[in-house]
Design an enzyme around this catalytic site. Structure first.
Site, PDB file in Angstrom:
ATOM      1  N   ARG A  29       8.008   5.346 -17.853  1.00 20.47           N
ATOM      2  CA  ARG A  29       7.704   6.415 -16.872  1.00 20.47           C
ATOM      3  C   ARG A  29       8.628   7.615 -17.182  1.00 20.47           C
ATOM      4  NH1 ARG A  29       7.475   6.596 -10.438  1.00 20.47           N
ATOM      5  NH2 ARG A  29       5.512   5.876 -10.888  1.00 20.47           N
TER       6      ARG A  29
ATOM      7  N   HIS B 206      -1.395   9.081 -14.967  1.00 17.64           N
ATOM      8  CA  HIS B 206      -1.013   7.723 -14.259  1.00 17.64           C
ATOM      9  C   HIS B 206      -1.893   6.726 -14.448  1.00 17.64           C
ATOM     10  CE1 HIS B 206       1.633   5.589 -11.697  1.00 17.64           C
ATOM     11  NE2 HIS B 206       1.550   6.292 -10.673  1.00 17.64           N
TER      12      HIS B 206
ATOM     13  N   GLN C  26      -2.178   3.350 -11.777  1.00 13.59           N
ATOM     14  CA  GLN C  26      -2.282   3.718 -10.556  1.00 13.59           C
ATOM     15  C   GLN C  26      -3.961   3.920 -10.356  1.00 13.59           C
ATOM     16  OE1 GLN C  26      -0.264   4.897  -7.635  1.00 13.59           O
ATOM     17  NE2 GLN C  26      -2.254   4.531  -6.628  1.00 13.59           N
TER      18      GLN C  26
ATOM     19  N   ASP D 150      -2.357  13.787  -2.947  1.00 12.82           N
ATOM     20  CA  ASP D 150      -1.280  13.587  -3.592  1.00 12.82           C
ATOM     21  C   ASP D 150      -0.252  14.536  -3.043  1.00 12.82           C
ATOM     22  OD1 ASP D 150       0.988  12.696  -5.285  1.00 12.82           O
ATOM     23  OD2 ASP D 150       0.163  13.477  -7.117  1.00 12.82           O
TER      24      ASP D 150
ATOM     25  N   CYS E  79      -1.773   8.081  -3.437  1.00 12.18           N
ATOM     26  CA  CYS E  79      -1.142   7.052  -4.542  1.00 12.18           C
ATOM     27  C   CYS E  79       0.385   6.910  -3.761  1.00 12.18           C
ATOM     28  CB  CYS E  79      -0.861   7.682  -5.889  1.00 12.18           C
ATOM     29  SG  CYS E  79      -0.027   9.511  -5.745  1.00 12.18           S
TER      30      CYS E  79
ATOM     31  N   ARG F  19      -1.294  -2.100  -6.654  1.00 16.03           N
ATOM     32  CA  ARG F  19      -0.653  -1.930  -7.655  1.00 16.03           C
ATOM     33  C   ARG F  19      -0.116  -3.032  -8.850  1.00 16.03           C
ATOM     34  NH1 ARG F  19       1.795   2.815  -8.562  1.00 16.03           N
ATOM     35  NH2 ARG F  19       1.762   2.121 -10.558  1.00 16.03           N
TER      36      ARG F  19
HETATM   37  N1  NVA Z   1       1.931  13.511  -8.856  1.00 15.85           N
HETATM   38  C1  NVA Z   1       3.156  12.648  -8.299  1.00 15.85           C
HETATM   39  C2  NVA Z   1       2.559  11.072  -8.303  1.00 15.85           C
HETATM   40  C3  NVA Z   1       3.448  10.368  -7.832  1.00 15.85           C
HETATM   41  C4  NVA Z   1       3.098   8.857  -7.906  1.00 15.85           C
HETATM   42  C5  NVA Z   1       4.453  12.733  -9.339  1.00 15.85           C
HETATM   43  O1  NVA Z   1       4.225  12.922 -10.392  1.00 15.85           O
HETATM   44  O2  NVA Z   1       5.425  12.828  -8.537  1.00 15.85           O
HETATM   45  N1   CP Z   2       2.328   5.592  -6.677  1.00 16.44           N
HETATM   46  C1   CP Z   2       3.418   5.196  -7.387  1.00 16.44           C
HETATM   47  O1   CP Z   2       3.701   5.481  -8.586  1.00 16.44           O
HETATM   48  O2   CP Z   2       4.799   5.161  -6.646  1.00 16.44           O
HETATM   49  P1   CP Z   2       6.194   4.948  -7.159  1.00 16.44           P
HETATM   50  O3   CP Z   2       6.428   6.581  -7.796  1.00 16.44           O
HETATM   51  O4   CP Z   2       6.875   4.674  -5.984  1.00 16.44           O
HETATM   52  O5   CP Z   2       6.181   4.011  -8.456  1.00 16.44           O
END
Ligand code: NVA
Ligand code: CP
Length: 335
Positions: free
Chosen positions: A108, A135, A138, A231, A272, A317
């Site tokens: 990540r 993602h 997800q 989101d 998400c 998830r």
């Molecule tokens: N768009 C958000 C998704 C988090 C799961 C981010 O990248 O922070």
């Molecule tokens: N939706 C998601 O990816 O959550 P986290 O950032 O908590 O992993």
């Protein structure tokens, strides 16, 4: 089963056919059922995986860890403060070291090019746990949740409200285009996904029967749709100074009860997560107080309503990440 998933990386759903995505979903449902019945599935005992997180996480990290434990695997978690990645050691060298020790690598972080480089230089499957652009794990959870809640994917109308240029908007557009769903991005024009990605998704849509729509009009964009999705307005890694313009631009696209009612009585709400729907978080409180807002991308009323399926989605998830790891590590290849 004609799908070949053993040894494959999982970087974006663009790399998978509808048949392969359906296989992941079928396996997820099966593994979920077995977990509920208490049937052990430690079919990958003796294998080990490593999780690299350059951004924070609750769901993704916990899902990878619980799924790995259920499959019988060992797990190492690396956060940016304890690993050498990028600072003292290149991505290519990291990939070559880790693939000598582990059977799978989760990443990540920031640019998609980083996870692609990791995959190119690694001998074991690399899994994208979120980049700025995509993602994909997800997406498996979202598709499974939609299938469970609405009984189908093909023909389902999904509207994404908010910043559709980032990982969630991009990924939902790809997922819908691959699976024959009707995708709408409902946002100001400059938050629409990148033209090149839209073109690519239009090609997938020709094959699947999906449609793609882009509108600034909330009433038109949410009328009679089956799924309303949003989101956070500012994603991880973005600077704090973008909040002012995001609030100005995206407040008209907040998911409210009026939006849900316009969507129809059987519509569901997905997110998400994490979500700013009240002042119970440090950032939610800070931003809320600074700009005089009690909620951001979704109202607390919608988040807590019967439209909301966000916790079923979060649970999924884990089941879908388990299926994705099991398939790419070849757990069921002789079945
Ligand atoms: N768009 C958000 C998704 C988090 C799961 C981010 O990248 O922070
Ligand atoms: N939706 C998601 O990816 O959550 P986290 O950032 O908590 O992993």
């Amino acid at each position: 089963m004609s799908v070949q998933l053993k040894g494959r990386d999982f970087l974006t759903l663009k790399d998978f056919t509808a048949e392969e995505i359906e296989y992941f979903l079928k396996l997820s449902a099966d593994l979920k059922d077995k977990k509920k019945k208490g049937i052990p599935m430690d079919v990958l005992r003796g294998k080990n995986i490593v999780l690299i997180f350059e951004k924070t996480s609750t769901r993704t990290r916990c899902s990878f860890e619980v799924a790995a434990f259920d499959l019988g695997m060992g797990v190492t978690y690396l956060d940016p403060s304890v690993s050498q990645i990028g600072k003292k050691e290149s991505i290519a060298d990291t990939a070559r070291v880790l693939s000598r020790m582990y059977d799978g690598i989760e990443y990540r972080g920031y640019g998609q090019s980083i996870v692609e480089e990791l995959a190119k230089c690694s001998d074991v499957p690399v899994w994208n746990g979120l980049t700025n652009e995509y993602h994909p794990t997800q997406m498996l959870a979202d598709l499974l949740t939609i299938q469970e809640q609405l009984g189908r994917l093909k023909g389902v109308k999904l509207t994404y409200m908010g910043d559709a240029r980032y990982n969630m908007g991009n990924s939902l557009m790809i997922a819908c285009a691959k699976m024959g769903m009707h995708f709408t991005a409902c946002a100001p024009k400059r938050y629409f996904p990148d033209e090149a990605l839209i073109k690519q998704c239009e090609e997938y849509a020709k094959e699947s029967g999906a449609t793609l729509r882009f509108t600034e009009d909330v009433e038109e964009g949410t009328k009679d749709v089956d799924v309303i999705y949003t989101d956070v307005w500012v994603s991880m890694g973005e600077p704090d100074n973008v909040w002012v313009e995001r609030i100005k631009d995206l407040t008209p696209y907040r998911v409210t009860m009026d939006v849900m009612k316009n969507a129809g009585e059987n519509a569901i709400f997905l997110h998400c997560l994490p979500s700013y729907h009240d002042h119970k978080t440090t950032i939610g409180k800070q931003i809320g107080e600074k700009y005089g807002l009690s909620e951001l991308e979704v109202t607390d009323e919608v988040f807590e309503s019967s439209y909301s399926r966000v916790f079923d989605e979060a649970e999924n998830r884990m089941h879908t990440i388990k299926a994705m790891m099991a398939a790419t590590l070849g757990a069921f290849e002789n079945e």
